[in-house]
Design a protein around this motif. Sequence first.
Motif, PDB file in Angstrom:
ATOM      1  N   ASN A  91       1.064  -1.581   0.010  1.00  0.00           N
ATOM      2  CA  ASN A  91      -0.162   0.001   0.305  1.00  0.00           C
ATOM      3  C   ASN A  91       0.659   0.550  -0.111  1.00  0.00           C
ATOM      4  N   VAL A  92       1.799   0.906   0.770  1.00  0.00           N
ATOM      5  CA  VAL A  92       3.116   2.450   1.319  1.00  0.00           C
ATOM      6  C   VAL A  92       3.290   2.728  -0.288  1.00  0.00           C
ATOM      7  N   LEU A  93       4.488   1.644  -1.406  1.00  0.00           N
ATOM      8  CA  LEU A  93       3.982   2.263  -2.787  1.00  0.00           C
ATOM      9  C   LEU A  93       3.355   2.260  -4.146  1.00  0.00           C
ATOM     10  N   ILE A  94       2.337   1.798  -3.639  1.00  0.00           N
ATOM     11  CA  ILE A  94       0.895   2.354  -4.365  1.00  0.00           C
ATOM     12  C   ILE A  94       0.630   3.929  -4.350  1.00  0.00           C
ATOM     13  N   MET A  95       0.969   4.230  -2.711  1.00  0.00           N
ATOM     14  CA  MET A  95       0.836   5.992  -2.279  1.00  0.00           C
ATOM     15  C   MET A  95       1.526   6.926  -2.714  1.00  0.00           C
ATOM     16  N   LYS A  96       2.899   5.974  -2.631  1.00  0.00           N
ATOM     17  CA  LYS A  96       4.348   6.660  -3.095  1.00  0.00           C
ATOM     18  C   LYS A  96       4.086   6.674  -4.915  1.00  0.00           C
ATOM     19  N   SER A  97       3.896   5.787  -5.710  1.00  0.00           N
ATOM     20  CA  SER A  97       3.482   6.164  -6.483  1.00  0.00           C
ATOM     21  C   SER A  97       2.269   7.384  -7.356  1.00  0.00           C
ATOM     22  N   PHE A  98       1.359   7.031  -6.468  1.00  0.00           N
ATOM     23  CA  PHE A  98       0.910   8.219  -6.545  1.00  0.00           C
ATOM     24  C   PHE A  98       1.100   9.897  -5.952  1.00  0.00           C
ATOM     25  N   PHE A  99       1.710  10.192  -4.825  1.00  0.00           N
ATOM     26  CA  PHE A  99       2.036  11.504  -4.345  1.00  0.00           C
ATOM     27  C   PHE A  99       3.421  11.484  -5.711  1.00  0.00           C
ATOM     28  N   ALA A 100       3.396  11.470  -6.415  1.00  0.00           N
ATOM     29  CA  ALA A 100       5.016  10.851  -7.710  1.00  0.00           C
ATOM     30  C   ALA A 100       3.457  11.755  -8.880  1.00  0.00           C
ATOM     31  N   GLY A 101       2.772  11.614  -8.700  1.00  0.00           N
ATOM     32  CA  GLY A 101       2.298  11.680  -9.683  1.00  0.00           C
ATOM     33  C   GLY A 101       1.613  13.087  -9.759  1.00  0.00           C
ATOM     34  N   LEU A 102       1.178  13.856  -8.478  1.00  0.00           N
ATOM     35  CA  LEU A 102       0.890  14.575  -8.463  1.00  0.00           C
ATOM     36  C   LEU A 102       1.457  16.240  -8.790  1.00  0.00           C
ATOM     37  N   PRO A 103       0.714  16.857  -9.550  1.00  0.00           N
ATOM     38  CA  PRO A 103       1.564  18.389 -10.102  1.00  0.00           C
ATOM     39  C   PRO A 103       3.276  18.692  -9.553  1.00  0.00           C
ATOM     40  N   GLY A 104       3.859  19.013  -9.448  1.00  0.00           N
ATOM     41  CA  GLY A 104       4.575  19.713  -8.602  1.00  0.00           C
ATOM     42  C   GLY A 104       5.330  20.976  -8.097  1.00  0.00           C
ATOM     43  N   GLU A 105       4.083  21.558  -8.401  1.00  0.00           N
ATOM     44  CA  GLU A 105       4.157  23.086  -9.781  1.00  0.00           C
ATOM     45  C   GLU A 105       3.098  24.055  -7.830  1.00  0.00           C
ATOM     46  N   LEU A 106       2.457  23.028  -7.719  1.00  0.00           N
ATOM     47  CA  LEU A 106       1.590  23.297  -6.272  1.00  0.00           C
ATOM     48  C   LEU A 106       2.826  23.346  -5.553  1.00  0.00           C
ATOM     49  N   GLU A 107       2.777  22.281  -4.660  1.00  0.00           N
ATOM     50  CA  GLU A 107       4.090  22.859  -3.811  1.00  0.00           C
ATOM     51  C   GLU A 107       5.055  23.282  -3.729  1.00  0.00           C
ATOM     52  N   GLU A 108       5.233  24.172  -5.136  1.00  0.00           N
ATOM     53  CA  GLU A 108       6.113  25.130  -5.328  1.00  0.00           C
ATOM     54  C   GLU A 108       5.255  27.033  -4.795  1.00  0.00           C
ATOM     55  N   ALA A 109       5.062  26.634  -5.208  1.00  0.00           N
ATOM     56  CA  ALA A 109       3.512  28.124  -5.620  1.00  0.00           C
ATOM     57  C   ALA A 109       3.269  28.016  -3.755  1.00  0.00           C
ATOM     58  N   ALA A 110       2.768  26.632  -2.675  1.00  0.00           N
ATOM     59  CA  ALA A 110       2.495  26.860  -1.744  1.00  0.00           C
ATOM     60  C   ALA A 110       3.584  27.429  -0.507  1.00  0.00           C
ATOM     61  N   SER A 111       4.869  27.048  -1.210  1.00  0.00           N
ATOM     62  CA  SER A 111       6.158  26.747  -0.746  1.00  0.00           C
ATOM     63  C   SER A 111       6.666  28.715  -0.430  1.00  0.00           C
ATOM     64  N   ILE A 112       6.002  28.994  -1.260  1.00  0.00           N
ATOM     65  CA  ILE A 112       6.777  30.739  -1.976  1.00  0.00           C
ATOM     66  C   ILE A 112       5.348  31.135  -1.582  1.00  0.00           C
ATOM     67  N   ASP A 113       4.530  30.803  -0.809  1.00  0.00           N
ATOM     68  CA  ASP A 113       3.592  31.756  -0.466  1.00  0.00           C
ATOM     69  C   ASP A 113       3.828  31.656   1.030  1.00  0.00           C
ATOM     70  N   GLY A 114       4.612  30.837   1.801  1.00  0.00           N
ATOM     71  CA  GLY A 114       5.294  30.795   3.233  1.00  0.00           C
ATOM     72  C   GLY A 114       5.039  29.589   3.995  1.00  0.00           C
ATOM     73  N   MET A 115       4.506  28.577   3.380  1.00  0.00           N
ATOM     74  CA  MET A 115       4.195  26.854   4.073  1.00  0.00           C
ATOM     75  C   MET A 115       4.954  26.228   4.086  1.00  0.00           C
ATOM     76  N   ASN A 116       4.894  25.846   5.359  1.00  0.00           N
ATOM     77  CA  ASN A 116       5.945  24.656   5.468  1.00  0.00           C
ATOM     78  C   ASN A 116       5.812  23.475   5.136  1.00  0.00           C
ATOM     79  N   ALA A 117       6.230  22.307   5.078  1.00  0.00           N
ATOM     80  CA  ALA A 117       6.557  20.853   4.623  1.00  0.00           C
ATOM     81  C   ALA A 117       4.855  20.518   5.349  1.00  0.00           C
ATOM     82  N   TYR A 118       5.295  20.609   6.420  1.00  0.00           N
ATOM     83  CA  TYR A 118       3.572  19.992   7.376  1.00  0.00           C
ATOM     84  C   TYR A 118       2.370  20.113   6.534  1.00  0.00           C
ATOM     85  N   GLY A 119       2.267  22.266   6.333  1.00  0.00           N
ATOM     86  CA  GLY A 119       1.487  22.695   5.799  1.00  0.00           C
ATOM     87  C   GLY A 119       1.173  21.820   4.252  1.00  0.00           C
ATOM     88  N   ILE A 120       2.153  21.515   3.556  1.00  0.00           N
ATOM     89  CA  ILE A 120       1.727  21.218   2.079  1.00  0.00           C
ATOM     90  C   ILE A 120       1.031  20.098   1.855  1.00  0.00           C
TER      91      ILE A 120
END
Length: 304
Positions: free
Chosen positions: A167-196
Motif C-alpha cells: 500500500n505504501v508503494l501505491i501511495m508513493k506512486s500516486f504522490f509522485a504523480g501529483l503536480p509539483g508546481e502546487l507545492e512550489e507555489a505553496a512554498s513560495i507563499d510561506g507554507m511549510n512542509a507539514y502545511g503542504i
Amino acid sequence: MAKKESASSMSGVKVRKSTGYKIFIVANTLIMLGVVFFTLYPFIYLVAQSFSSERAIYAGEVSFYPVEFTTKTYEVILSKPDFFIYYKNTIVYAVLGTLISLFGSAILAYPLSKQRLVLNKFFTPFVVFTMFFAGGMIPSYVLIAQALHMRDTLWAIIIPGAISTYNVLIMKSFFAGLPGELEEAASIDGMNAYGIFAKIIIPLSKPVLASMFLFYIVGIWNNWWGPFLYLDTKSKWPVALYLRQIIMGATGTQEIGVASEEASQIAANVRSCCMVLTAAPIICVYPFVQKYFVQGMMIGSVKG
C-alpha cells in the motif's frame, strides 16, 4: 448554403460498425457476464445456504435461492449478547487501526515519493525489503508479547500490521504523480512542509486514500490470527475470531445456546451464516468508496 448542408450531413453521419467490431462487443459482453457470474455465485450460494434447511443442504438442493427457508442459525448466533460485544470490538479495531494505518502509510509514502530528498534512494530499498522478508511468527510473538508488553491489548492487533509495504508503494506512486508546481507555489507563499502535506496533498489524494481505507479495513475486519495469538481475554475478541471458533468447533453448540434438537441444523449451515455475518458490513461500505477505489487504483498503477 453548401457549408450548412455539408455541416448538417457531417453531424448526421452515423459511423457504421464493422462485423468484427460487433463480434468483439458481443464476445466481450459475454466474457464480462461470465466473470461477474463466477465472482458473485460463491457469495450468492453462501447466502442461500445460510437460509436453507439441513435436509436441503445435505441433499444438494441449494443453488441460487434458499430451500425450505429458515433463520434458526442466525437466531441462535445473534441471540447471544456476547456477539454484539465482539462486533463492537471489531468496529473499534477496524476504525482505529485503519486511521493509524492510513496516517502511517501516508507519512511514509510522501517523503519516499520525493526524489530530491536526501537518502531517499537509501531508505526505499529498506521499505521494499520488508515486503519479501519478515522475522517470522516466533520472533514476532516474542517482540509483541515480551519486548513491547502488548499481549492481551488492542495494540497487539493494530500495531504489528499497521503499515503495508504494498500500500505504501501505491501511495508513493500516486504522490509522485501529483503536480509539483502546487507545492512550489505553496512554498513560495510561506507554507511549510507539514502545511503542504495536510492542506494540499491530502485533499488531492482522496482516491488513493479511499483505496487504502478499503484495503486496511477489510484486512483488520477479517483478521482472526492476530487476536488468536495475542488476546487472552475472551471479551476482547473480534467477531471474526468468535465466528471462527464456532466454525472450528472450539465452542460447542451448547455454549452458544443451541438445544440438542437444533444442533444438526446449526452444524449444517453455521459456516455460511458466519461468512455472511462477517462479509456483510464490508459489502455495505464498498459502494460508498467504489468511485474513489477504482480511480485511485488506476492512477496508482499507471503513474510512478
